[in-house]
Write an enzyme that holds these catalytic residues in place. Structure first.
Site, mmCIF file in Angstrom:
data_model
loop_
_atom_site.group_PDB
_atom_site.id
_atom_site.type_symbol
_atom_site.label_atom_id
_atom_site.label_comp_id
_atom_site.label_asym_id
_atom_site.label_seq_id
_atom_site.Cartn_x
_atom_site.Cartn_y
_atom_site.Cartn_z
ATOM 1 N N HIS A 25 18.679 84.018 31.185
ATOM 2 C CA HIS A 25 18.461 82.600 31.472
ATOM 3 C C HIS A 25 19.764 81.969 31.978
ATOM 4 O O HIS A 25 20.711 81.777 31.214
ATOM 5 C CB HIS A 25 17.992 81.883 30.206
ATOM 6 N N TYR A 58 21.203 75.155 30.551
ATOM 7 C CA TYR A 58 21.664 75.900 29.389
ATOM 8 C C TYR A 58 22.990 76.587 29.721
ATOM 9 O O TYR A 58 23.587 76.334 30.764
ATOM 10 C CB TYR A 58 20.567 76.852 28.912
ATOM 11 N N ARG A 96 2.525 76.178 32.899
ATOM 12 C CA ARG A 96 1.576 75.159 32.431
ATOM 13 C C ARG A 96 0.160 75.407 32.939
ATOM 14 O O ARG A 96 -0.815 75.117 32.236
ATOM 15 C CB ARG A 96 2.075 73.772 32.842
#
Length: 419
Positions: free
Chosen positions: A225, A230, A382
């Site tokens: 990631h 992040y 989603r």
């Protein structure tokens, strides 16, 4: 002649054998049109691992782990996708250290006790003889120790918290949040500590320990990631990395130094496919590059350079997302709104394989992105929450016959009757 409900060979318990595996197109002898499969349903092989279609499940944080340990919620969540025919499933952002979690209920892989519940999930996914299963290894950086989203505020806005940070009496660690610089993500987020060289080495070493645990668990691939604000994204962006040493400042080479060093170590330790999720833009106001040539924010041009370096390291696929590092970002949402980033990177870096993500909902549009060379795979999140059987929907719309799970065959007679 005996007619047996055959079991999956070597499985840890009884599962009916799917022939072919779930989500795999029937052979031409069974259904003639499958001889000319649309790109969405064509296999992709990386380092000897074959993904039977190019519809991948994006990692989706569930905020449902018990001190980093996966629970039966994760088994059901991931198992749902495994039984619906996706080509690959990426488990949610999984922190390599306790303080690297986004929330107190985030997934982790920093201790051996977290191995068995993940193995159980992998074993079930593998029993479907179709999907490949991987994990996204992560460190939240300056966005760590925050409340789960429905604690901050639920969908009906009945509950609205007065802050994002998770305090110590809420199982948070606001005093042990780290980043490249001391600038917080936003005013109601924790104040990060600037990482020292010793701390960088600690994070690298812990990341490599997590990779070794991935080997024990049996994952088919790993995704690193480096997106959404992040830790690794915050090192790349000049908005969040304002250091003045060899790891920061205006120099792109300096800002890439730690992420590339870490990823190179993971590549050396992991023989199977390795993906990197990248944010291709910070979506801050103004240009990526100023008139004087200096970089104002992270964007597509720096992303092209970064992906070229990842390609040299031996990364197999770049999962191209965007945003998450600038609290005031303005993103023009719409169907496939991030596909142009994937397209630009694929065009700029010869041989790079890229994934497109972001409000991809229509099967024919998704297939078009692949057929037109804008991307090599699509990642859905989603839309799969709303419709876990999206693969079967796509097959129906595109005239492809794919194998449903034995237990669900009677719900897909429209496909099975086209023989």
């Amino acid at each position: 002649m005996a007619h047996l409900n055959k079991p999956v060979p070597g499985a840890d318990q009884y599962y009916p054998l799917n022939e072919p595996g779930v989500g795999i197109p029937y052979p031409q002898q069974v259904y003639a049109p499958n001889a000319a499969l649309p790109k969405l349903f064509q296999p992709l092989t990386l380092r000897g691992v074959t993904f039977h279609n190019r519809i991948f499940v994006s990692p989706m944080c569930q905020y449902s782990s018990d001190t980093g340990h996966a629970t039966d919620w994760h088994l059901v969540h991931i198992g749902t996708f495994a039984s619906r025919g996706l080509g690959a499933i990426v488990l949610e952002a999984t922190s390599i250290v306790p303080e690297g979690r986004i929330s107190p209920e985030d997934a982790g892989l920093w201790t051996d006790t977290q191995i068995p519940p993940l193995q159980r999930i992998v074993n079930f996914a593998r029993s479907q003889q179709g999907p490949k299963i991987g994990i996204q290894l992560s460190h939240a950086g300056r966005k760590a120790s925050t409340l789960a989203p429905w604690v901050r505020g639920d969908i009906a806005q009945i509950r609205v918290a007065d802050r994002n940070v998770a305090l110590k009496d809420e199982k948070g660690w606001p005093d042990e949040v780290y980043g490249p610089s001391t600038a917080p993500f936003a005013k109601d987020f924790p104040q990060p500590k600037e990482m020292s060289e010793e701390h960088l080495q600690y994070v690298e070493d812990e990341w490599l320990k997590a990779v070794e645990r991935c080997k024990q668990i049996g994952f088919d691939f790993i995704e690193i990631h480096a997106a959404h604000g992040y830790l690794l994204h915050s090192w790349l962006s000049p908005l969040s990395n304002v250091r003045t040493d060899q790891h920061g400042g205006p120099s792109l080479e300096n800002r890439m130094r730690f992420p590339l060093r870490l990823i190179a170590r993971v590549r050396a330790a992991w023989a199977k496919p390795l993906f990197v999720r990248l944010s291709a833009s910070d979506w801050a106001d103004g240009p990526e590059q100023r008139a004087d040539g200096s970089w104002a924010q992270w964007g597509i041009e720096q992303s092209k350079t970064f992906v070229a370096r990842l390609r040299e390291i031996g990364i197999d696929l770049v999962d191209v997302s965007s945003g998450g590092n600038h609290a005031a970002q303005r993103i023009p949402l719409g169907e496939g709104y991030q596909v142009p980033f994937a397209q630009a990177i694929k065009a700029a870096v010869p041989g790079a394989l890229v994934g497109a993500v972001g409000m991809i909902t229509d099967p024919k549009a998704a297939n078009g992105y692949l057929e037109e060379g804008k991307a090599d795979v699509v990642f859905l999140a989603r839309e799969l929450i709303r419709n876990p059987s999206w693969v079967m929907r796509a097959a129906l719309e595109m005239g492809v016959a794919v194998k449903p799970a034995n237990q669900y065959e009677r719900g897909w007679t429209e496909v099975l009757s086209k023989k």
